[in-house]
Design a protein around this motif. Sequence first.
Motif, PDB file in Angstrom:
ATOM      1  N   THR A 110     -54.647 -34.988 148.064  1.00 58.52           N
ATOM      2  CA  THR A 110     -55.882 -34.312 148.415  1.00 58.52           C
ATOM      3  C   THR A 110     -56.344 -33.465 147.237  1.00 58.52           C
ATOM      4  OG1 THR A 110     -54.789 -32.326 149.275  1.00 58.52           O
ATOM      5  CG2 THR A 110     -55.131 -34.164 150.817  1.00 58.52           C
ATOM      6  N   VAL A 111     -57.569 -33.002 147.322  1.00 60.20           N
ATOM      7  CA  VAL A 111     -58.128 -32.154 146.275  1.00 60.20           C
ATOM      8  C   VAL A 111     -57.271 -30.905 146.084  1.00 60.20           C
ATOM      9  CG1 VAL A 111     -60.072 -30.644 145.725  1.00 60.20           C
ATOM     10  CG2 VAL A 111     -60.487 -32.991 146.487  1.00 60.20           C
ATOM     11  N   THR A 112     -56.886 -30.256 147.172  1.00 49.75           N
ATOM     12  CA  THR A 112     -56.070 -29.047 147.074  1.00 49.75           C
ATOM     13  C   THR A 112     -54.740 -29.332 146.385  1.00 49.75           C
ATOM     14  OG1 THR A 112     -57.051 -28.109 149.076  1.00 49.75           O
ATOM     15  CG2 THR A 112     -54.940 -27.197 148.376  1.00 49.75           C
ATOM     16  N   GLN A 113     -54.118 -30.462 146.703  1.00 48.45           N
ATOM     17  CA  GLN A 113     -52.840 -30.803 146.081  1.00 48.45           C
ATOM     18  C   GLN A 113     -52.984 -31.030 144.582  1.00 48.45           C
ATOM     19  OE1 GLN A 113     -51.997 -34.134 148.687  1.00 48.45           O
ATOM     20  NE2 GLN A 113     -50.340 -33.010 149.715  1.00 48.45           N
ATOM     21  N   VAL A 114     -54.071 -31.644 144.172  1.00 53.32           N
ATOM     22  CA  VAL A 114     -54.298 -31.887 142.741  1.00 53.32           C
ATOM     23  C   VAL A 114     -54.516 -30.566 142.011  1.00 53.32           C
ATOM     24  CG1 VAL A 114     -55.840 -32.943 141.041  1.00 53.32           C
ATOM     25  CG2 VAL A 114     -55.210 -34.202 143.104  1.00 53.32           C
ATOM     26  N   VAL A 115     -55.343 -29.697 142.582  1.00 49.42           N
ATOM     27  CA  VAL A 115     -55.607 -28.403 141.941  1.00 49.42           C
ATOM     28  C   VAL A 115     -54.321 -27.579 141.878  1.00 49.42           C
ATOM     29  CG1 VAL A 115     -56.917 -26.249 142.077  1.00 49.42           C
ATOM     30  CG2 VAL A 115     -58.013 -28.417 142.681  1.00 49.42           C
ATOM     31  N   ALA A 116     -53.494 -27.662 142.924  1.00 46.45           N
ATOM     32  CA  ALA A 116     -52.249 -26.890 142.970  1.00 46.45           C
ATOM     33  C   ALA A 116     -51.292 -27.278 141.849  1.00 46.45           C
ATOM     34  CB  ALA A 116     -51.567 -27.087 144.324  1.00 46.45           C
ATOM     35  N   MET A 117     -51.411 -28.478 141.320  1.00 47.82           N
ATOM     36  CA  MET A 117     -50.549 -28.899 140.213  1.00 47.82           C
ATOM     37  C   MET A 117     -50.742 -28.024 138.979  1.00 47.82           C
ATOM     38  SD  MET A 117     -50.745 -33.052 140.427  1.00 47.82           S
ATOM     39  CE  MET A 117     -50.085 -33.940 141.830  1.00 47.82           C
ATOM     40  N   GLY A 118     -51.882 -27.343 138.910  1.00 48.11           N
ATOM     41  CA  GLY A 118     -52.108 -26.437 137.795  1.00 48.11           C
ATOM     42  C   GLY A 118     -51.122 -25.276 137.762  1.00 48.11           C
ATOM     43  N   ARG A 119     -50.455 -25.013 138.880  1.00 49.43           N
ATOM     44  CA  ARG A 119     -49.467 -23.931 138.936  1.00 49.43           C
ATOM     45  C   ARG A 119     -48.064 -24.410 138.549  1.00 49.43           C
ATOM     46  NH1 ARG A 119     -51.446 -19.930 137.783  1.00 49.43           N
ATOM     47  NH2 ARG A 119     -49.725 -18.707 138.650  1.00 49.43           N
ATOM     48  N   TYR A 120     -47.865 -25.737 138.431  1.00 44.89           N
ATOM     49  CA  TYR A 120     -46.539 -26.269 138.143  1.00 44.89           C
ATOM     50  C   TYR A 120     -45.950 -25.782 136.819  1.00 44.89           C
ATOM     51  CZ  TYR A 120     -46.926 -29.605 142.052  1.00 44.89           C
ATOM     52  OH  TYR A 120     -47.046 -30.174 143.284  1.00 44.89           O
ATOM     53  N   PRO A 121     -46.736 -25.699 135.717  1.00 45.96           N
ATOM     54  CA  PRO A 121     -46.113 -25.285 134.449  1.00 45.96           C
ATOM     55  C   PRO A 121     -45.410 -23.942 134.521  1.00 45.96           C
ATOM     56  CG  PRO A 121     -48.278 -26.217 134.037  1.00 45.96           C
ATOM     57  CD  PRO A 121     -48.148 -26.079 135.526  1.00 45.96           C
ATOM     58  N   ASN A 122     -45.879 -23.068 135.374  1.00 46.46           N
ATOM     59  CA  ASN A 122     -45.277 -21.741 135.471  1.00 46.46           C
ATOM     60  C   ASN A 122     -44.349 -21.570 136.674  1.00 46.46           C
ATOM     61  OD1 ASN A 122     -48.269 -21.345 134.239  1.00 46.46           O
ATOM     62  ND2 ASN A 122     -46.830 -19.952 133.263  1.00 46.46           N
ATOM     63  N   ALA A 129     -61.697 -29.761 149.977  1.00 47.73           N
ATOM     64  CA  ALA A 129     -60.270 -29.438 149.925  1.00 47.73           C
ATOM     65  C   ALA A 129     -59.365 -30.521 150.496  1.00 47.73           C
ATOM     66  CB  ALA A 129     -60.009 -28.110 150.643  1.00 47.73           C
ATOM     67  N   ASN A 130     -59.745 -31.122 151.619  1.00 50.74           N
ATOM     68  CA  ASN A 130     -58.873 -32.085 152.287  1.00 50.74           C
ATOM     69  C   ASN A 130     -59.239 -33.540 152.000  1.00 50.74           C
ATOM     70  OD1 ASN A 130     -57.342 -30.030 153.607  1.00 50.74           O
ATOM     71  ND2 ASN A 130     -58.987 -29.788 155.096  1.00 50.74           N
ATOM     72  N   ARG A 131     -60.179 -33.744 151.119  1.00 43.34           N
ATOM     73  CA  ARG A 131     -60.563 -35.107 150.741  1.00 43.34           C
ATOM     74  C   ARG A 131     -59.562 -35.676 149.741  1.00 43.34           C
ATOM     75  NH1 ARG A 131     -66.357 -35.345 150.988  1.00 43.34           N
ATOM     76  NH2 ARG A 131     -66.302 -37.381 149.964  1.00 43.34           N
ATOM     77  N   HIS A 132     -59.444 -36.999 149.701  1.00 44.09           N
ATOM     78  CA  HIS A 132     -58.585 -37.658 148.730  1.00 44.09           C
ATOM     79  C   HIS A 132     -59.398 -38.045 147.495  1.00 44.09           C
ATOM     80  CE1 HIS A 132     -55.915 -37.893 152.194  1.00 44.09           C
ATOM     81  NE2 HIS A 132     -54.935 -38.175 151.351  1.00 44.09           N
ATOM     82  N   LEU A 133     -58.720 -38.200 146.369  1.00 45.68           N
ATOM     83  CA  LEU A 133     -59.406 -38.524 145.115  1.00 45.68           C
ATOM     84  C   LEU A 133     -60.246 -39.787 145.240  1.00 45.68           C
ATOM     85  CD1 LEU A 133     -56.754 -37.796 142.332  1.00 45.68           C
ATOM     86  CD2 LEU A 133     -58.667 -36.380 143.065  1.00 45.68           C
ATOM     87  N   THR A 134     -59.739 -40.760 145.969  1.00 44.85           N
ATOM     88  CA  THR A 134     -60.451 -42.030 146.088  1.00 44.85           C
ATOM     89  C   THR A 134     -61.774 -41.889 146.831  1.00 44.85           C
ATOM     90  OG1 THR A 134     -59.125 -42.514 148.066  1.00 44.85           O
ATOM     91  CG2 THR A 134     -58.367 -43.434 145.975  1.00 44.85           C
ATOM     92  N   GLU A 135     -61.966 -40.782 147.515  1.00 43.36           N
ATOM     93  CA  GLU A 135     -63.190 -40.566 148.285  1.00 43.36           C
ATOM     94  C   GLU A 135     -64.251 -39.812 147.488  1.00 43.36           C
ATOM     95  OE1 GLU A 135     -61.542 -40.060 152.787  1.00 43.36           O
ATOM     96  OE2 GLU A 135     -61.117 -38.387 151.436  1.00 43.36           O
ATOM     97  N   LEU A 136     -63.949 -39.458 146.252  1.00 41.35           N
ATOM     98  CA  LEU A 136     -64.835 -38.612 145.478  1.00 41.35           C
ATOM     99  C   LEU A 136     -65.623 -39.393 144.435  1.00 41.35           C
ATOM    100  CD1 LEU A 136     -62.417 -35.609 144.745  1.00 41.35           C
ATOM    101  CD2 LEU A 136     -63.879 -35.984 146.747  1.00 41.35           C
ATOM    102  N   SER A 137     -66.759 -38.840 144.059  1.00 43.65           N
ATOM    103  CA  SER A 137     -67.533 -39.412 142.962  1.00 43.65           C
ATOM    104  C   SER A 137     -66.869 -39.039 141.644  1.00 43.65           C
ATOM    105  CB  SER A 137     -68.958 -38.870 142.989  1.00 43.65           C
ATOM    106  OG  SER A 137     -68.965 -37.478 142.670  1.00 43.65           O
ATOM    107  N   ALA A 138     -67.315 -39.654 140.560  1.00 43.90           N
ATOM    108  CA  ALA A 138     -66.749 -39.362 139.243  1.00 43.90           C
ATOM    109  C   ALA A 138     -66.945 -37.897 138.883  1.00 43.90           C
ATOM    110  CB  ALA A 138     -67.384 -40.260 138.184  1.00 43.90           C
ATOM    111  N   GLY A 139     -68.121 -37.358 139.178  1.00 38.57           N
ATOM    112  CA  GLY A 139     -68.387 -35.959 138.882  1.00 38.57           C
ATOM    113  C   GLY A 139     -67.518 -35.024 139.690  1.00 38.57           C
ATOM    114  N   GLN A 140     -67.320 -35.340 140.969  1.00 32.97           N
ATOM    115  CA  GLN A 140     -66.459 -34.509 141.812  1.00 32.97           C
ATOM    116  C   GLN A 140     -65.019 -34.535 141.325  1.00 32.97           C
ATOM    117  OE1 GLN A 140     -67.416 -36.408 145.545  1.00 32.97           O
ATOM    118  NE2 GLN A 140     -68.787 -34.751 146.177  1.00 32.97           N
ATOM    119  N   ARG A 141     -64.549 -35.724 140.927  1.00 31.59           N
ATOM    120  CA  ARG A 141     -63.176 -35.829 140.420  1.00 31.59           C
ATOM    121  C   ARG A 141     -62.998 -34.986 139.157  1.00 31.59           C
ATOM    122  NH1 ARG A 141     -63.620 -41.422 141.768  1.00 31.59           N
ATOM    123  NH2 ARG A 141     -64.018 -41.925 139.586  1.00 31.59           N
ATOM    124  N   GLN A 142     -63.993 -35.022 138.273  1.00 35.48           N
ATOM    125  CA  GLN A 142     -63.876 -34.242 137.045  1.00 35.48           C
ATOM    126  C   GLN A 142     -63.824 -32.749 137.354  1.00 35.48           C
ATOM    127  OE1 GLN A 142     -63.499 -35.751 133.893  1.00 35.48           O
ATOM    128  NE2 GLN A 142     -62.812 -33.671 133.448  1.00 35.48           N
TER     129      GLN A 142
END
Length: 246
Positions: free
Chosen positions: A98-110, A138-151
Amino acid sequence: MKIPEEPFENAIAADNLALRYGSHVVMEPSSFTAPMGAITALIGPNGAGKSTLLHSMVGLIPPAGGEIKVMGTSPQKARKQVSYVLQSKDVNQSLPLTVTQVVAMGRYPNRGMVRPFRIDDRARIEEAMERMNITHLANRHLTELSAGQRQRVFMAQGIAQDHLVMLLDEPLTGLDVVSAEAVDRIMHEEREHGCGVIVCTHDLGEAGTADHVLLLGEKRVISGPPSEVLTNENLLAAFGLGLMHF
């Protein structure tokens, strides 16, 4: 963003840096800088090695000669404070995230991948999604998004990470107006916060509005303000007669 105890003048500093990709010489020895608190455009023709140079800034490709420093130290030591945002098309879109899970990966380095998120981690994730205007996805999957939304999702992942330097690989390519404006706004906000922003682009107009330019052509880098770097002579040498005809 975590503010350093001692300020750095340059986000990136290369001294006679040479790069190879396998047996192919990508860049002859070149010395250049990209300042902190500024937007630096990395521009050059296709195949000139822009992505290879970005990879070297995060330690994915070792120098074939010379050295490159990130905030005064090696790319490997600085990696946790460098946010590297790829084009969304370079990422596996079939991942069931999901979108939230992808964004949450930004916290992994720390925080790592297995340690539970703290309250401040979740606040950073929510803030990043709000800044990129993707909270409603937030609860959408990457495959459901447009190119701009994914970016915008991957930009949110980048700004959710603790960082002092942002590397962006052609973040505006192929985006709709709304997404392009959102990405551009974030780049300028990060600059105002003191972050060093390095943007890989193929757009001369975009490079001309940057604070600093790295022009990669003829296997060397020319560094400086746009008015000094984007001259007819330098552009002709980098891009050839095709650009001048254009």
